[in-house]
Each structure stands twice: as structure tokens, then as C-alpha cells.
Write a protein that holds these residues in place. Structure first.
Motif, PDB file in Angstrom:
ATOM      1  N   LEU D 423     -10.876  -9.076 -49.862  1.00 21.26           N
ATOM      2  CA  LEU D 423      -9.427  -9.107 -49.717  1.00 21.26           C
ATOM      3  C   LEU D 423      -8.975  -8.184 -48.593  1.00 21.26           C
ATOM      4  O   LEU D 423      -8.076  -8.514 -47.827  1.00 21.26           O
ATOM      5  N   ILE D 424      -9.633  -7.009 -48.503  1.00 19.94           N
ATOM      6  CA  ILE D 424      -9.281  -6.114 -47.395  1.00 19.94           C
ATOM      7  C   ILE D 424      -9.582  -6.799 -46.070  1.00 19.94           C
ATOM      8  O   ILE D 424      -8.816  -6.722 -45.116  1.00 19.94           O
ATOM      9  N   SER D 425     -10.717  -7.502 -46.041  1.00 25.00           N
ATOM     10  CA  SER D 425     -11.138  -8.072 -44.758  1.00 25.00           C
ATOM     11  C   SER D 425     -10.157  -9.123 -44.268  1.00 25.00           C
ATOM     12  O   SER D 425     -10.033  -9.334 -43.067  1.00 25.00           O
ATOM     13  N   TYR D 426      -9.458  -9.776 -45.198  1.00 23.92           N
ATOM     14  CA  TYR D 426      -8.463 -10.752 -44.761  1.00 23.92           C
ATOM     15  C   TYR D 426      -7.474 -10.133 -43.789  1.00 23.92           C
ATOM     16  O   TYR D 426      -6.998 -10.773 -42.869  1.00 23.92           O
ATOM     17  N   TRP D 427      -7.163  -8.869 -44.056  1.00 24.16           N
ATOM     18  CA  TRP D 427      -6.152  -8.211 -43.240  1.00 24.16           C
ATOM     19  C   TRP D 427      -6.523  -8.260 -41.760  1.00 24.16           C
ATOM     20  O   TRP D 427      -5.739  -8.671 -40.925  1.00 24.16           O
ATOM     21  N   TYR D 428      -7.739  -7.844 -41.440  1.00 25.53           N
ATOM     22  CA  TYR D 428      -8.048  -7.785 -40.009  1.00 25.53           C
ATOM     23  C   TYR D 428      -8.448  -9.139 -39.444  1.00 25.53           C
ATOM     24  O   TYR D 428      -8.209  -9.414 -38.266  1.00 25.53           O
ATOM     25  N   TYR D 429      -9.032 -10.006 -40.282  1.00 20.54           N
ATOM     26  CA  TYR D 429      -9.304 -11.343 -39.758  1.00 20.54           C
ATOM     27  C   TYR D 429      -7.997 -12.043 -39.422  1.00 20.54           C
ATOM     28  O   TYR D 429      -7.840 -12.656 -38.359  1.00 20.54           O
ATOM     29  N   LEU D 430      -7.057 -11.941 -40.346  1.00 14.46           N
ATOM     30  CA  LEU D 430      -5.809 -12.658 -40.131  1.00 14.46           C
ATOM     31  C   LEU D 430      -4.933 -11.956 -39.115  1.00 14.46           C
ATOM     32  O   LEU D 430      -4.049 -12.575 -38.541  1.00 14.46           O
ATOM     33  N   ARG D 431      -5.188 -10.668 -38.898  1.00 13.65           N
ATOM     34  CA  ARG D 431      -4.440 -10.002 -37.837  1.00 13.65           C
ATOM     35  C   ARG D 431      -4.751 -10.678 -36.510  1.00 13.65           C
ATOM     36  O   ARG D 431      -3.846 -10.957 -35.711  1.00 13.65           O
TER      37      ARG D 431
END
Lengths: 173, 98, 709, 491
Positions: D423-431
Motif C-alpha cells: 500500500l505504501i508503494s502505491y504512493w510512489y508508483y502512482l506519483r
């Protein structure tokens, strides 16, 4: 007598190693390294590993170290660098960590190695085999049977090293 | 008994090599310390092979080959970086960080 | 007696007759039509985005027309198939659940998930709402988004959203539902950030995404736990095995349902994860209507109804569901009382109504939850679209006079009734409906939830009777507050004097037809939509016109097969629910009372608020009226002191301290602290080989110590 | 064991032999022509190396009837090795396609470049097929030395040299630790052959410190190569400095090769003494997943971002080594296959946006890509979503398998950590995705206009194939899973 010789060789090996680490210039470090490698070769002789002792001198201390020497000379790195060794807290931490690993190895791992080696019956020792076939023969048998694939791919490895070194050292433009 | 003593010696050399990699800034000397580590490995192999079997000496043979190969490429890389920065002190070219 | 024409259809196989072996026709079309729409619109959007195409306008106009047809058309096609199947289901009487497995999605040694759909009475209701309301909102969007740059992109996203939403409700297992669940989250993220030049709006999208992820965590873990416990994750398998494996009130089923509750709380914007929904209003208004009011946010309710068997076996979780729901309802309603942004009011109102739905499903009234979901979809979509129409007009009007005023601030509006009479009229229908005024749709659905809460508290062996009594009181209070804030909303927007900056008011005009038609249809549904589910008591009482009005309790019977098992469990463990409210009185009594209260509150506040807002009108009145006016001042002061001020303070407290201050800060803080840790971690990367070697060795030492000691 | 018996193994190493031959052929071809004047050498030699990869693939396919015939010796001839060959060959084929225009534009020495790329693949394939720690070591060194050289190969790039030096020094350092581990294992079990190590540990309920220390040092060597916290620190620097296609190759092939071997050694042959290394791996997996994802949040350079993302993926994959049941093994294979495709596709897009150079590598440089290059942006978005584990992409299936495998062995906490860190990784992928699609207007106007991106055929191929594969693997994964289940070591 044996133990005295071993003591001298071991001292030179460790001293050389420390000299490499704390040598004031690359050349000095390199010479310490050669001393260390040379006395290691002596230890190999004492362990009846004559072939490796020869290789150690010829390939390691000879060829590889000369390569180093060549590069140091090429880059004109003979002079002293004051800031080469890290100081202060860094070196303290370094001593701590490596001391910790050394302590673990010396206090836990190697004593067990001693027990383990002592548990082997002396008859299993490879000395008899060496006396029978000669050291080269003993090494050659697994090298060209079980480890033939590894041996062949060592060739590939050396080839890769040559190609890589060429590609990097070749001046473009 | 000699092999066990050499085993201890190899541990010492290994640790000294590790120490060298951590404290020296000169790439060539760091590399030399790595060679020290490999030498410690060789020592351990030889000491063990005395009782365990001849393969230990065989491995030393392979390790030396790899050391030679690494030396060739490693020194080429050091030459390459020297061309750019006129230095082999790693602090002089630590631009890749954070 | 069957109509001979209908008989012909039955014989030819288009419709089934009364037997139970019902099969849908072309179920794949329902899902595929929006997908095809997405592909076409997406392709057009990509084509139009090419820099060399942008310059020539003539080709893009033609393509725009295609988008206008394909976007809503694909949803309409889907809706027609849904309607056809729904009709066939109706004819089938008590239709069996239809399951179709298309292919094996995932298969390992003991874990199997099929890609399949399940069409039963529950999912067809959801599908009808999604495609029906979805179509109307698509239609509305044609007018609303007309002059926007990314017209095709907007419709592509919207179609994709409907596609995922359909997967969510049509999937035959929890993992498939999860696919839709994630998909709608993504579309929501894309559409909130649609006006991307605005940094604030984009970050709102991100907040929505992150908060939703917390819910997804719960969903995923719930699925895995469910699988470990039951060995299956499809609805049929879960329903079959649940009663054999779980015990009533057992720890495992409670844990699983708690995870599902977490998922639902995230998606349906309940306490404490509601913060994203008001921010999500940054998106285009039709998007707010479709995603953040009518469909996506209700997915949490759908999830709980779908898992009704599990929730029925977990009384603690159910009490928590109801508690969260009713607290959210009350809390959001107080906040809505003090908002000035037209969309923020509706956003908090949505949160509040979602709370009602949670309350409903929390007290075992699953039908009531779904019922409120449906009626809410009608009137809240209408409210949002109406607000959209207002914003649209305000925007154009303000644009004309080059004003920088906020077109969404209700303080800049007022008196819009004269310019937008039809919209005003339709919005009033929705307002009365949401306030719970008889005989509009919201009355029946909300009344049923409140009633069920009360009677659940009075059940033979209700798990937490006093707790449910408190819930009941809170629910009643919220109902009154709803009437208050919605009336305030209407009065500030449409009544009193026009407060727009000079000259802008005259530029406001009624919305174009393409936007008005959906409003009218939704107005019709908001009015009559509640008549599909009226309990027999009410039907035969004064409220049902003593049986004269065409009211049925159809929905109740319709959903019954899906939740029969949970009712069975409920009956077994807590017995028959009481048929009185916690403070006495029958269902009809409370229904009449609640509508009276709501009506009085609506009329009262309308009257006084409109007076207090229309300056200068007072002086012209005389005689008895002036005495009345005197009283009015008195009442106003009283009202101000005892109701408005405490309410305002409470609202302010909730909004500023709790919502903005605490939760918002907590969300931001968690994000910032994560980043802070990340930044701290990156500090170790000094770029020096020595440091790296040191940490490598340190790691080795640590690892060695771990294994040795 | 007779000498002649060994010839079977040379047959079994057919793909490696073919690739070696092609590499040598490319070198000879390069020497025989005056290369400085030839502008299309990259395209020509790229095609030849691609042909080599395809030929190796054909041989690999032809080896299936012979799989599992030979069970002794130091080379494994099993379907697991053949499957890892597929992944590695796929990764290198994509790396070659990405490289073609890059090497032409950057005027890198083409013959050496492609030869080293092929040699690296040879080394990795040898490593995954070895049943002897010494052969593992040699394979690892062939691959490592090739990649040291490849990272440094751009003579005009100071950063490349720095990356190469860092990689080399730390890589050699970790090699020393790795070898010391081999020596200790050899000492305590009497052999470096994995089968014999397995036999020696078969009834070990209290294993000696020496063996455990050796195993841990071995593990540290692998953890270094795949980038597990805290042995990961070289990764971002080296990724950032290396030529972009090589970064892609490193992030994919080295990681895949190392993990295939990692699993074979620890999951199968050291399984008996899992009590000794299990706890450590548990902590390493946890720290890696959480730590890498947190640090990735603050990265602005896409290559560094992908480095931390890759580290995080190592954390996920470490769980499969720990929970070595059939589900997690298929999870490992599936994940690596999908990760290879997605990451390589991502790097193809990066190379395009960077215009076959090392410019425009900041996240903000991707602003407005969605409107300028919708196809690239769409493909990149799908790859990012796959890395994040979004449903209906291949990454999701991989994550589900890993999760399922972890739960089967009751690693509940690790499973939760995996989900949270995803879930954390979504942040930077979607950034990054957000910059591509949403950031159009916010792009700084004063920067010079970004050059028009031309997409060479090779890169179109990579992007399209990756896109199709990722989506296909997400929607119809059962065929691949079925194939993987026939390739498992745990039968």
C-alpha cells in the motif's frame, strides 16, 4: 621446529596484512601484500599443498600483484595521502564491527572447526593419496571429472575479464 | 595441530581485510584488502582440505582464477575513473548519493 | 391471465415463465458494453491528445460527437440488458441464483478463484442502480463537461468506472469483488484529480487513494482469513460452509468481519476514514454524483450485505457497524449544518446517509440498508446534479462579469429560484425526500432503518439492548438535523435575495435540456422510488392511504433469498425483533411522528431562514403580521441562543477540531512521518564506499549475533 | 563418475554454450570491421545477439525431454533450471532491444557491450543450474564481472565510472564474504556439493555454529546481489550511475538469477536447517519491505526510485524463500517472470523519455507525458500498476501467490507487512503515474521544450509485448501457473 617456522610465517602474514591496511602509500601496501602472500605460500608448503604454494607465488604474488604495481605506477600514486585512512569515530566503529566479527569467528566458529578437524581419523588425511599420485594428480582428478564444467566456465570467466578490461581501458575518441 | 591454527589465522586475515575495506579511502588499497579476504578464504580451504578432502585445494585454484579476473576488470575500472577525476580516493567522486 | 403478446415472448424463450430455472440473457454484455465504451473513448482521447491534432478543430468536433454517443450509449446498452434481465427475473417469480464461471483465474494447490459472475436479486438491484443512475449522469455530463478540454478522457474514465463498479457487484467471489473494488478506487483517483492543473485537487485525489488503501488492506486480509477458515472465497461456498465452521459470536468470524468492516469503512467514508470524501468533491460534479454519492461509496454497504451471513454471526462486529454508522450519521450531519460550500454540504450529507445505511445493516436490517442505498442514489444524485447545474450556471454567470467569486459558495447565491425554477423545484423534491417527508422515497427507507434499530433494541435477546437504544435516539436526532441542514442549503441557494455580484445574477439561466432531462427523471424516482418497499403495517395505515396508494413491500421479498440465511441465524440467536420502539408506540405512530417533525422543521426553518435572509422585505408588512414579526424576533433569538449557537459550536468543534484538526492532521502526519523516515533512511546513503561496506559488515555482524545467541 | 559422463552436462548446458558462442562471434565480428565509421553497428550486432538469445531459447525448449534424467553431478538438469533460463533469456532479449538505439546514440563500444550482455546471461544461467557452490560462485562471478564492466562501459560518463567502481568494490567485498561462507560450509559438511550438503544435514536437529555461520555468510552474499536491507546500499547509487539499459538489466536479470539460485539453495538444499536461518530471513524480509518502501517515498530520480522499488520486491521475494512451500515457490517463479517483464518495459519507457541518453531522469520530467506520448504513458502506467500489485495485472497474481504461500506456513505478520508495504508503494508508483497524466499544466514553463520522442521499432516491440504479457498474465494467469507448477523443485 615446525611450530617455530609456522609462528614466523603466521606473523609475517598477519603483519603484512596489517601493513596493507595501514600502509602509508599504495606502494607500501602493495609490498606488504606481497610479503603476506609469500608467507601464506610458505604455510601452504607446511600444509603439504605444494602445488598451490607454487601457484600462489607465480600467479598471485607474481602476476596479479605486478598488475597492481603496474596500475599504481601508471596512475602515479606512489606518494602519500594523508586523508586516505578514515579517522576518528569512523575508525572506532570499524574496529568495533570487525572486532565483533573476529571475536565471533575466533570464539565460536573456529573452536568448533578445531573439534571438527580433530574428529577426522588421521587415516582420512589426503597425505597418503598425495604420496601415491603426486599432488598434481590428486588435484587433476576431480578437476577434470566432477569439476570439468566449472573448469571450462572458468575459461569463459577469464575471457569475460579480458573483454571487460579491454572495453574499459581502451580509450575511445 | 597445524590446520586448525591456519584456520584461526585465516579468520584473522579475513577480519583484517574487512577492516581495510572499511577504513581505507583509496580504491586500490580497498581492492588489495579484498584480495586479502580472498587469501583468507584460500587459507581456510587449504587448511580444511587437509582432512576433508582434496576439493578444498581445487577451490583455491578457482578462487585464484576469479581473483585474477577481478583484478583485471577492477583495475580497468580504477583506470577509467582516474581518467575522469584524476584520483582514486573514493571521497573525491561520491556524487551518487541520497 | 397472461397477455397473449407476452405469452408469445414466453413461448419463444425470450422470457421465462414461472419456473425457477432462470437464466439471464447476454450477461456479458452488461460488463462489456462499458468496457467497449472505455476503449473507444480512450482511443479517441489518446488521438485527440496528439499535439498535431489539437490544432485542427473540425475533426475533433466530429469525434466529440462520437464520444457523446458512445459514452452514455454504452451505459444505456448495459442498462437495457440489465432491465431485460430484471424483467425476466420478475417473471420468474423466485429466481434461482445464476452463476457463470468463465475461466479459472488463479489456481494453486488449495486456492482456486474462478472468474465468474453471480446474478441474483441483490446484484440485479445494484446493477440497475449503477447503470440506470450512471446513464442519467452520463447524459448530464454531456452538457456539463461540454466545454472542457479532456472531454473524451472524462468519458473514458467514467465508462471505466462503471465497468469496474459492475465487476464489483457482479463478481461471484470476494477476489473478483476486490478487483472491482480496487478498480473503482483507481477511477475515483483519476476523476478527483481530473482538473489537474490544481495542485490542491490532485492532492485530494491522493488522499482518497491512500485512505482507501487502508480499507483495501482489511479487505485483502479478510479474504485470506476467510479462505483459511472456509476453504472457499466465492459467495455460494461461503454461504454453504459458514454455518458449519463458524459459531455464533466466535472469534474467527468476528475477526474476519472486522476486516471487512475496515474495508467498508474506508470505501464508504465512515468514521474514522471519512476524511477523503469531502476532499473528493474537488472532482467534476457529475463525478461526485456518480462515484461519491450514488455508487462507489455504497460499495461498503454492498460488501456487508453480501457477507450478511458472516455479519449475522458476529454480533460484536454488527454492533460496531451500527455504532460507526450512527455516529458517522450524527457527526457528519452536525458538520453539514455549518458548511457554505454547496458541494461540501452534500458531501457531509452523503457521509451522514451512508452512516444510516451502515446502521441499517448493523442492526440486521439488510433490506433496509439496500433500500436506503437505492433511494439515496436517486435523491443524492439529483441533489448533486442540481448543485452541478447551479455551479455550472454560476460559473458562466460569474465568468461573464469577470468575477473571482467562488461559484460554489452558497453565500454568493440566493434567490436562484427565479432564474432556475425547474431545477429549484426538482431540488426541493430531493430535499424533502432526504429529509424524510412523507410520501417521498427517503421517508420510507430512513423510517425503516430507524424503526428496525428500535425494534432490534427491543428484541427478545438483543446482544446490547441499551446500546441499540442509544443508537435509536441518535438516529432520530440525525433525521431532524438532516431536515435542518438540507433546508438551510435550499434556502441559502434558491431563496431570499440574490447575492451574486452586480449584474451576474441576470446571467444565470436554466440549464440546457440535456442536463434537465436526467434531473426530471431522477426527481420522479426520488418521489416515487420509496414505494417499492413499504412494510405491510404502513401500507395499510393512513400513510399508505389505507391501501389506496400503489405501495408494495416488493424489495423486501425480492432481496429475501440472498439474506434468508442471515435472518435465520438472527432468529435463532436473538429471537424475534420487538415490534415497539424503545419508548413505546407502533411503527405507524413513529412514522407519522417523524414525518410531522421533519415537515415542521422544514417548513419552519424555511420560513424563518428565508425571512432572515431577505433583507428589506420586513418593513412592508403590517398589522397582525408585524406582531408576528415581533414574535419572530423572539423566536429567532431563542432559536439562535438555544439551537443555532450550540449547534454551530458543536458543528464548528466537530469540523475544525475533530475533522480538520485531528483526523486530517493524523492522515497528513502519517504521510509526512513516513516520508520523514524515508528521508532519514536515505541519509545513510552517503555515497561513500566505506560507509556502505561498514553497514554491510554491521549487517553481517547483527545477523550472526541473531543466529548465534 | 567418469569423464565421459560429463558430456551429458555439456549438452545440458546447451543454451549457455550457444550464448557463449554468439558472444565470441560478436566480438570477432566487431574486430573484423572498422567499427568507428559504422553507424548502424548497434542495430546489426543487436540483431545478432538477439538471434543468439533466440537460438538459446530454441535449445532450451529442446532440452525439455531430457529434463530430470540426470540427478548427480554439479549441474542440475531440471525443469526449474529451464524455466529460469526462460526468464533470464526474456530479460536479456528485452535488454538487448532497449540497448540498440542507446548504444548507437551514446557511441558505446558495441561489440563488447553486446558480448558482455550475453556473457552476463551465460553466467546467470549457469548459476541457476548449478548444484555445487563452487559452480554457483563461478556463474555469479561471470555475471558480476560482465556487469561491473557494463556499468562502467560508457567512457564519457563520470557517473558510470563511479557506479562501476562502487559496484565492483562492494561486489568483490560481498564475494569475499560469500566465499568465506562456502569455505565454512565446506569445512563442516565435507563438500560444496548441494546434494551432499543436503545429505549431511538431513538429521541435523542441532547444527554446529560453523555450518550456520557459513550459511549466513552465503546468504549475505546473495542478499547483497539482490539488494536486501541492510546489504542494499550500493543499489541506488549503482542504478543511478549505470547506463539505463544496464540498470534495467541489473534490476531484472541479476535479481532473477540470484533469486532462482537463492531459492534452490535455501529453499531446497538447506531446508533441513531452516531453524538456523529462518529467523534472520524473517527479519530481513520485514526490514527490507518496510524500509525500502519508505525510503522510496522521498526519491525524485526515477532510477533511484526503481532501485528502492527493486529492493522492496526483494523483500517480498524473500518471503517465498522463507515459506518454501509449493505455493510460494510458484509465487516466486511467477513473480520473477512478471517482474522481469514489467520492469524491463518500464525501463524501455525510461530510455525513450530520456531520449536514449541520461537526461530527464527526474520524476518531474514525466509531467505531461500522457498527452504528448499517450502510448508510452499508458504502457508505463500499466507496468507501474503491475509493480504495485494492482488487480488484473500480472503483479497482483504474483503477490497473491506469495501472500497465500506465506499464510500457508503461518507467516501472518509478514503477510500483513507485505500488504501494508504494498500500500505504501502505491504512493510512489502512482506519483509517477500522476505526473504523467495529471501534471500537464503544472510543468515548469521555463525549461526548454522537451524533444519529440521517436520510438524505434525495437522499443515499440518491447513496450507492446510487455504490455500484452502483463495484462494477459493478470487476467488469464492459469496457463502460466500450470506451466510453473510443472517446473517446481518441490514436487
Amino acid at each position: 621446529m615446525d611450530s617455530l617456522i609456522y609462528f614466523v610465517l603466521a606473523s609475517v602474514t598477519v603483519g603484512g596484512a596489517l601493513g596493507v591496511v595501514f600502509g602509508r602509500s599504495p606502494i607500501a601496501s602493495l609490498l606488504f601484500m606481497i610479503a603476506s602472500l609469500g608467507s601464506t605460500a610458505g604455510i601452504y608448503v607446511m600444509l603439504e599443498a605444494h602445488f598451490l604454494a607454487a601457484i600462489q607465488i607465480i600467479v598471485y604474488a607474481g602476476a596479479i600483484m605486478v598488475l597492481f604495481l603496474f596500475v599504481i605506477m601508471l596512475l602515479n600514486l606512489g606518494h602519500d595521502y594523508k586523508r586516505d585512512i578514515r579517522g576518528g569515530l569512523a575508525i572506532l566503529f570499524a574496529f568495533g564491527v570487525t572486532g565483533g566479527i573476529g571475536g565471533l569467528l575466533a570464539s565460536r566458529v573456529m573452536p568448533e572447526g578445531t573439534l571438527l578437524l580433530n574428529s577426522y581419523p588421521t587415516g582420512v588425511s589426503i597425505d597418503t593419496e598425495i604420496a601415491e599420485k603426486g599432488i598434481i594428480g590428486v588435484i587433476a582428478e576431480p578437476l577434470f571429472n566432477e569439476y570439468i564444467v566449472a573448469f571450462e566456465f572458468t575459461g569463459v570467466l577469464l575471457f569475460v575479464a579480458i573483454v571487460g578490461a579491454l572495453a574499459l581501458a581502451k580509450r575511445s575518441d | 595441530m597445524l590446520p586448525t591454527q591456519v584456520l584461526f589465522l585465516s579468520a584473522v586475515i579475513f577480519v583484517v581485510g574487512t577492516l581495510g575495506v572499511i577504513v581505507r579511502r583509496n580504491a586500490i588499497i580497498m581492492f588489495l584488502c579484498i584480495e586479502l579476504q580472498l587469501n583468507a578464504v584460500n587459507m581456510a580451504f587449504v587448511a580444511l582440505s587437509r582432512y576433508v578432502g582434496i576439493e578444498g585445494q581445487l577451490f583455491v585454484f578457482f578462487v585464484m582464477t576469479v581473483a585474477a579476473a577481478e583484478a583485471a576488470v577492477g583495475l580497468a575500472i580504477i583506470i577509467s575513473i582516474f581518467r575522469h577525476y584524476e584520483s582514486v580516493i573514493t571521497d573525491d567522486f561520491s556524487f551518487l548519493r541520497w | 391471465m397472461i397477455n397473449p403478446h407476452l405469452n408469445l415472448f414466453i413461448e419463444s424463450g425470450l422470457f421465462v415463465d414461472g419456473n425457477m430455472n432462470w437464466k439471464p440473457i447476454m450477461p456479458a454484455i452488461i460488463i462489456l458494453a462499458p468496457l467497449i465504451g472505455f476503449i473507444i473513448n480512450g482511443a479517441i482521447s489518446l488521438y485527440l491528445n496528439r499535439p498535431n491534432v489539437n490544432s485542427k478543430g473540425e475533426s475533433s468536433n466530429g469525434l466529440k460527437r462520437i464520444v457523446s454517443v458512445v459514452g452514455p450509449g454504452s451505459i444505456l446498452a448495459s442498462f437495457i440488458v440489465v432491465g431485460l434481465n430484471g424483467f425476466r427475473m420478475l417473471l420468474a417469480g423466485h429466481p434461482t441464483t445464476f452463476n457463470a464461471n468463465y475461466w479459472t483465474w488463479l489456481q494453486t494447490s488449495d486456492f482456486q478463484v474462478n472468474v465468474g459472475i453471480q446474478i441474483d436479486t441483490l446484484s440485479i438491484v445494484m446493477m440497475a442502480v449503477i447503470t440506470g443512475v450512471g446513464f442519467l449522469i452520463h447524459l448530464f455530463s454531456i452538457g456539463y463537461m461540454e466545454s472542457e478540454k479532456g472531454y473524451a478522457r472524462y468519458f473514458a474514465y467514467l465508462n471505466l468506472f462503471v465497468f469496474f463498479m459492475l465487476i464489483l457487484v457482479m463478481g461471484s467471489s470476494y477476489p473478483i469483488m476486490f478487483v472491482g473494488w480496487e478498480g473503482v478506487g483507481l477511477c475515483s483517483y483519476l476523476l478527483i484529480g481530473y482538473w489537474f492543473e490544481d495542485e490542491e485537487k490532485a492532492s485530494a485525489g491522493k488522499k482518497a487513494f491512500i485512505v482507501n488503501r487502508i480499507g483495501d488492506l482489511g479487505f485483502l486480509l479478510g479474504i485470506f482469513l476467510l479462505h483459511s477458515a472456509l476453504g472457499s472465497v466465492d459467495y455460494v461456498g461461503v454461504a454453504e460452509n459458514a454455518s458449519g465452521v463458524f459459531v455464533y459470536g466466535g472469534g474467527l468470524v468476528t475477526l474476519i468481519t472486522l476486516f471487512f468492516l475496515l474495508a467498508g469503512v474506508g470505501k464508504s467514508a465512515q468514521i474514522p476514514l471519512f476524511v477523503w470524501l469531502p476532499d473528493a468533491m474537488a472532482g467534476p460534479t457529475p463525478v461526485s454524483a456518480l462515484i461519491h454519492a450514488a455508487t462507489m461509496v455504497t460499495a461498503g454497504v454492498y460488501l456487508i450485505v453480501r457477507s450478511s451471513v458472516l455479519f449475522a454471526m458476529a454480533p460484536v462486529t454488527s454492533a460496531l457497524v451500527a455504532g460507526i454508522g450512527v455516529s458517522t450519521a450524527l457527526f457528519a450531519a452536525t458538520i453539514a449544518c455549518k458548511q457554505y460550500d454547496i458541494k461540501k454540504v452534500l458531501a457531509y450529507s452523503t457521509i451522514s446517509q451512508l452512516g444510516y445505511m451502515f446502521l441499517g445493516v448493523g442492526v440486521g436490517a439488510y433490506t433496509a440498508g439496500v433500500f436506503h442505498l437505492v433511494t439515496h442514489a436517486f435523491f443524492k444524485a439529483l441533489l448533486f446534479l442540481g448543485a452541478g447545474a447551479v455551479i455550472h450556471s454560476m460559473h458562466h454567470a460569474l465568468h461573464k462579469v469577470h468575477s473571482e467569486d467562488d461559484p460554489q459558495d452558497m453565500r454568493n447565491m440566493g434567490g436562484l429560484r427565479q432564474y432556475m425554477p425547474i431545477t429549484c423545484f426538482l431540488m426541493w423534491i430531493a430535499t424533502l425526500a432526504i429529509s424524510g417527508v412523507w410520501p417521498l422515497s427517503g421517508f420510507f427507507s430512513k423510517d425503516e432503518i430507524i424503526w428496525m434499530t428500535g425494534s432490534f433494541a427491543m428484541a427478545e435477546s438483543s446482544p446490547f439492548p441499551s446500546l441499540y437504544k442509544i443508537y435509536w435516539v441518535m438516529a432520530v436526532a440525525t433525521a431532524l438535523m438532516t431536515a435542518y441542514y438540507m433546508t438551510r442549503f435550499m434556502v441559502m441557494t434558491f431563496h431570499g435575495k440574490n447575492r451574486t455580484v452586480d449584474g451576474a445574477g441576470s446571467a444565470i439561466h436554466e440549464t440546457p435540456k440535456i442536463m434537465l432531462i436526467p434531473l426530471i427523471i431522477l426527481g420522479f424516482l426520488s418521489f416515487f422510488g420509496g414505494w417499492v418497499n413499504v412494510t405491510p403495517h404502513l401500507m395499510e395505515s393512513v400513510i399508505g392511504g389505507f391501501g389506496a396508494l400503489p405501495m408494495t413491500d416488493w424489495l423486501h421479498h425480492w432481496i429475501e433469498p440472498v439474506i434468508a440465511e442471515s435472518h435465520h441465524i438472527q432468529l435463532e440467536n436473538i429471537g424475534e425483533t420487538g415490534h415497539v420502539s424503545p419508548v413505546g408506540g407502533g411503527e405507524v405512530f413513529w412514522a407519522v411522528l417523524s414525518t410531522c417533525a421533519a415537515a415542521v422543521l422544514v417548513i419552519g426553518t424555511t420560513y424563518f431562514k428565508s425571512k432572515s435572509l431577505s433583507y428589506g422585505v420586513l418593513g412592508e408588512d403590517s398589522g397582525t403580521i408585524s406582531r408576528f414579526l415581533y414574535n419572530k424576533w423572539y423566536i429567532d433569538e431563542f432559536y439562535d441562543k438555544w439551537i443555532v449557537k450550540p449547534l454551530g459550536q458543536m458543528s464548528k468543534f466537530c469540523w475544525l477540531k475533530f475533522d480538520q484538526g485531528f483526523i486530517d492532521r493524523a492522515v497528513n502526519l502519517s504521510g509526512r512521518s513516513a516520508k520523514g523516515i524515508g528521508w532519514f533512511g536515505s541519509l545513510f546513503h552517503t555515497g561513500q564506499v566505506n560507509t556502505y561496506a561498514f553497514f554491510l559488515t554491521l549487517g553481517l555482524l547483527a545477523v550472526l549475533i541473531t543466529v548465534m545467541f | 563418475m567418469s569423464f565421459l559422463n560429463q558430456w551429458n552436462y555439456f549438452l545440458a548446458l546447451g543454451p549457455q554454450a550457444i550464448l557463449t558462442t554468439f558472444a565470441i562471434g560478436i566480438l570477432l565480428f566487431g574486430v573484423s570491421r572498422n567499427n568507428t565509421s559504422d553507424e548502424h553497428q548497434g542495430w546489426l550486432l543487436g540483431r545478432i545477439s538477439l538471434a543468439g538469445v533466440i537460438a538459446a531459447g530454441i535449445v532450451n525448449a529442446g532440452l525439455y525431454p531430457f529434463a530430470d534424467r540426470l540427478s548427480d553431478g554439479i549441474v542440475a538438469v531440471d525443469r526449474y533450471a529451464l524455466f529460469s533460463n526462460w526468464v533470464l533469456l526474456l530479460g536479456s532479449a528485452m535488454a538487448i532491444l532497449i540497448s540498440i538505439s542507446y548504444v548507437e546514440k551514446q557511441r558505446i563500444q558495441v561489440p563488447e557491450y553486446f558480448a558482455l550482455l550475453l556473457f552476463a546471461t551465460v553466467g546467470l544461467m549457469l548459476m541457476t543450474a548449478s548444484l555445487d557452490l563452487m559452480l554457483v560462485f563461478i556463474g555469479l562471478e561471470i555475471a558480476s564481472i560482465s556487469v561491473y564492466a557494463l556499468a562502467t562501459i560508457d567512457q564519457r560518463s563520470p557517473k558510470g565510472s563511479e557506479a562501476g567502481l562502487k559496484y565492483f568494490l562492494l561486489g568483490a567485498f560481498s564475494t569475499g564474504i560469500f566465499l568465506y561462507g562456502v569455505a565454512l560450509i565446506y569445512g563442516s559438511t565435507g563438500s560444496a556439493n548441494l546434494t551432499e550438503i543436503l545429505n549431511a544435514t538431513v538429521d541435523a536437529d542441532d547444527t554446529g555454529v560453523m555450518l550456520i555461520t557459513g550459511v549466513i555468510m552465503l546468504a549475505v552474499g546473495f542478499c547483497f546481489k539482490v539488494g536486501v536491507v541492510p546489504f542494499h546500499m550500493w543499489t541506488p547509487d549503482v542504478y543511478q550511475g549505470s547506463p539505463m539499459p544496464i540498470t534495467g538489466y541489473m534490476s531484472v536479470a541479476i535479481k532473477a538469477g540470484a533469486f532462482f539460485t537463492f531459492y534452490r539453495i535455501f529453499g531446497i538444499y538447506l531446508d533441513n536447517i531452516q531453524f538456523s536461518w529462518g529467523t534472520v530471513f524473517w527479519w530481513l524480509a520485514l526490514v527490507t519491505m518496510i524500509g525500502a518502501n519508505l525510503v522510496a517515498l522521498v526519491q525524485n530520480n526515477i532510477k533511484r526510485l526503481l532501485a528502492y522499488s527493486g529492493i522492496a520486491h526483494s523483500g517480498y521475494l524473500l518471503i517465498t524463500v522463507l515459506a518454501n512451500n509449493t505455493t510460494s515457490e510458484s509465487g516466486l517463479l511467477y513473480y520473477l517472470a512478471v517482474y522481469t517483464v514489467a520492469n524491463m518495459g518500464l525501463f524501455a519507457g525510461f530510455v525513450l523519455v530520456a531520449n536514449h541518453a541520461e537526461h530527464r531522469v527526474e520524476v518531474s520530467d514525466y509531467a505531461g507525458l500522457g498527452s504528448k506520448q499517450p502510448f508510452i504513458a499508458m504502457a508505463l502506467t500499466v507496468f507501474l500498476l503491475s509493480l504495485g500489485g494492482f488487480p488484473a495485472t500480472g503483479g497482483f497474481i504474483g503477490k497473491i501467490l506469495i501472500l497465500r504461500g506465506a499464510l500457508e506456513d503461518n507467516y501472518l505478520l509478514l503477510a500483513i507487512a507485505l500488504v501494508i508495504s504494498t500500500l505504501i508503494s502505491y504512493w510512489y508508483y502512482l506519483r509517477l503515474a500522476w505526473f504523467m497524466w495529471m501534471k500537464e499544466q503544472a510543468a515548469t514553463p521555463n525549461t526548454e521544450k522537451a524533444p519529440e520522442i521517436e520510438i524505434p521499432l525495437a522499443l515499440k516491440l518491447v513496450l507492446a509485448v510487455s504490455l500484452v504479457l502483463i495484462v494477459y498474465a493478470g487476467i488469464f494467469p492459469s496457463q502460466l501457473i500450470g506451466f510453473i507448477e510443472t517446473s517446481l523443485l518441490k514436487g
